[in-house]
Design an enzyme around this catalytic site. Structure first.
Site, PDB file in Angstrom:
ATOM      1  NE  ARG A  46      -2.926  -0.035   3.194  1.00 18.82           N
ATOM      2  CZ  ARG A  46      -2.854  -0.491   4.454  1.00 18.82           C
ATOM      3  NH1 ARG A  46      -3.057  -1.759   4.704  1.00 18.82           N
ATOM      4  NH2 ARG A  46      -2.594   0.332   5.446  1.00 18.82           N
ATOM      5  CG  ASN A  47       5.261   3.221   0.802  1.00 18.78           C
ATOM      6  OD1 ASN A  47       5.536   3.995  -0.100  1.00 18.78           O
ATOM      7  ND2 ASN A  47       5.648   3.411   2.055  1.00 18.78           N
ATOM      8  CG  HIS A  48       0.623   5.964  -2.446  1.00 20.73           C
ATOM      9  ND1 HIS A  48      -0.134   6.919  -1.815  1.00 20.73           N
ATOM     10  CD2 HIS A  48      -0.233   4.970  -2.756  1.00 20.73           C
ATOM     11  CE1 HIS A  48      -1.383   6.521  -1.748  1.00 20.73           C
ATOM     12  NE2 HIS A  48      -1.469   5.339  -2.308  1.00 20.73           N
TER      13      HIS A  48
END
Length: 184
Positions: A46-48
């Protein structure tokens, strides 16, 4: 019933990634649990971070870590963390205790062409100022600082807003796009 307390363990950063010709380094704070488990920068799905880098490069998001690192190489951007290590429970930057900075004096001596530092989140910039600039390890006037909104999933601004800020602030460091030349 006794409640078990979790004690912090010491977490360590990865070696820096520095492609040939790098003039910019992006600094995070310290790898999170998923990154440490997989031994890859920004491994949490989920890290961008990697989607931002892919969008800035104008490329599709690679599925492999090697492909993702190649995006940095194409932009000639280095990547590292401010901290060499710290005590921390979980992945939250707010849980960092007893930090030790990476060896930035040696790093900038080895890579003198890197004169711009982009901070992936305010905590990275705060730690750099506190543990690198204030002790005089690196001269403040030597570097151009660029603040970026954190790529963390805990930083809740939408991806599109993060991308707009990252693009605006990193545009001078993007390689020029090849121009299409039409035959006459």
């Amino acid at each position: 019933m006794a409640i078990a307390k979790t004690s912090p363990s010491i977490k360590y950063s990865f070696p820096p990634f520095v492609p040939d010709g790098a003039r910019l380094i992006i600094l995070g704070t310290l790898p999170g649990e998923e990154s440490l488990r997989l031994q890859q920068y920004y491994a949490h799905p989920r890290n961008h971070f990697w989607p931002l880098i892919a969008a800035l490069a104008g490329k599709r998001m690679p599925s492999s870590f090697a492909g993702r690192v190649a995006l940095l190489q194409g932009n000639r951007w280095a990547l590292w963390d401010v901290l060499e290590g710290a005590e921390r429970i979980g992945s939250s930057d707010a849980a960092i205790r007893n930090p030790t900075p990476n060896a930035f004096g040696k790093f900038f001596s080895k890579y003198p062409d890197i004169t711009s530092v982009a901070f992936n989140g305010q905590k990275a910039h705060d730690l750099f100022r506190r543990y690198v600039i204030k002790p005089g390890i690196v001269a403040n006037d030597r570097l151009t600082a660029i603040d970026l909104p954190s790529s963390s999933p805990l930083h809740t601004i939408p991806f599109e807003e993060k991308l707009a800020v990252w693009h605006d602030r990193l545009a001078p460091y993007l390689p020029p796009k090849p121009q299409n030349r039409r035959a006459k």
